[in-house]
Scaffold this active site. Structure first.
Site, mmCIF file in Angstrom:
data_model
loop_
_atom_site.group_PDB
_atom_site.id
_atom_site.type_symbol
_atom_site.label_atom_id
_atom_site.label_comp_id
_atom_site.label_asym_id
_atom_site.label_seq_id
_atom_site.Cartn_x
_atom_site.Cartn_y
_atom_site.Cartn_z
ATOM 1 N N GLY A 109 0.632 -1.302 0.137
ATOM 2 C CA GLY A 109 -0.066 0.106 -0.035
ATOM 3 C C GLY A 109 0.887 1.226 -0.074
ATOM 4 C CB CYS A 110 0.284 4.744 1.321
ATOM 5 S SG CYS A 110 1.173 6.179 1.526
ATOM 6 C CE1 TYR A 111 5.623 7.127 -1.544
ATOM 7 C CE2 TYR A 111 6.820 5.723 -3.226
ATOM 8 C CZ TYR A 111 6.114 6.721 -2.989
ATOM 9 O OH TYR A 111 6.215 8.094 -3.617
ATOM 10 C CD1 TRP A 112 5.146 8.565 1.725
ATOM 11 C CD2 TRP A 112 3.358 9.329 2.247
ATOM 12 N NE1 TRP A 112 4.905 9.630 0.883
ATOM 13 C CE2 TRP A 112 4.006 10.273 1.044
ATOM 14 C CE3 TRP A 112 2.152 9.627 2.572
ATOM 15 C CZ2 TRP A 112 3.218 11.318 0.489
ATOM 16 C CZ3 TRP A 112 1.511 11.029 1.993
ATOM 17 C CH2 TRP A 112 2.034 11.574 0.970
ATOM 18 C CG HIS A 260 0.297 0.877 6.334
ATOM 19 N ND1 HIS A 260 1.000 1.748 5.620
ATOM 20 C CD2 HIS A 260 0.114 -0.293 5.617
ATOM 21 C CE1 HIS A 260 1.198 1.199 4.412
ATOM 22 N NE2 HIS A 260 0.436 -0.018 4.577
#
Length: 269
Positions: A109-112, A260
């Site tokens: 998902g969102c890599y942050w 996350h």
């Protein structure tokens, strides 16, 4: 309260501009968050797995909207470049490894949030470095803007550089299956599109063997046979623009995918 796409949304009548402003925000919110349709005839327990919390009685639904992460999600920064690629500079590709170090490349998902969780849990425990970037697509040296369109084939990913004498590849892959939801195809939390897919990109035959073994066990013991994670050879890696690196460390209030978090699962047998 209005209904769009079978989704109760909040109106904003207090906005000073016009009623059209309220309508626009209704549309935005209904498309970002699409909870299942609820019946008002039968009480339902409140859910904490979606950004909308419902208090339901036999006669009405009270909807409470949680706005944390909403506006940071809407304002996720784009590069100022108008091109789809950040070439022609030499590719921001794979960096050289310190002696004895290895790579672990995962998409969740969102890599942050992916980078942030690996740094948080493995800093000082074998993690040498972590970068966010793109892998698995066709466009040469893509920009963040291009990948966000969902048409380049890339996944947002994290490249973990680690010392195998301190932490094993198996531990990093087990962590991967704890820190995100691997059962949602091309989606993670409210983020949808193939760029948010769950994937493991292996760098050797040994990594492939471990990735498939951990996946099989996690699928049976943790995720009830629902894992949809892609396992594939690591192709060309492209490091994302600098302002995406260490994003949540530099922007503590920035957007972090709500799926996350580290799940308290039993150790794999």
């Amino acid at each position: 309260m209005k209904i769009y796409n079978n989704c109760p949304v909040v109106s904003f009548p207090s906005f000073p501009s016009s009623s059209s402003t309220s309508y626009i925000f209704d549309i935005i919110i209904s498309h970002l968050y699409k909870p299942p349709q609820l019946s008002t005839s039968t009480p339902h327990p409140p859910t904490t797995s979606l950004p909308l919390l419902y208090t339901i009685t036999n006669t009405h639904i009270t909807t409470t909207m949680i706005f944390n992460n909403l506006f940071s999600r809407l304002s996720r920064p784009f590069t100022a470049a108008t091109r789809l690629s950040i070439a022609p500079e030499s590719p921001a590709a794979t960096t050289s490894l310190p002696e004895g170090a290895q790579r672990c490349t995962v998409a969740a998902g969102c890599y942050w949030g992916t980078e942030h969780l690996y740094r948080k849990h493995f800093s000082g425990k074998g993690l040498i470095d972590a970068k966010v970037g793109f892998i698995g697509g066709d466009l040469t040296n893509p920009s963040y803007r291009a990948v966000c369109g969902g048409k380049t084939g890339h996944a947002e990913a994290a490249e973990i550089i680690f010392d195998p004498s301190q932490v094993s590849y198996r531990q990093l892959i087990e962590f991967f299956y704890r820190m995100h939801d691997p059962t949602t195809l091309n989606r993670q939390g409210p983020d949808t599109g193939p760029q948010y897919r769950s994937a493991i990109y292996f760098h050797s035959d040994e990594q492939e063997r471990i990735a498939r073994d951990v996946t099989e066990k996690a699928n049976a013991q943790w995720w009830q046979g629902k894992i949809v994670t892609e396992i594939a050879p690591a192709g060309q890696w492209w490091t994302a623009e600098e302002y995406h690196q260490l994003y949540l460390e530099r922007n503590p209030e920035g957007y972090e995918c709500p799926s996350h978090f580290l799940r308290p699962l039993k150790d794999l047998e």
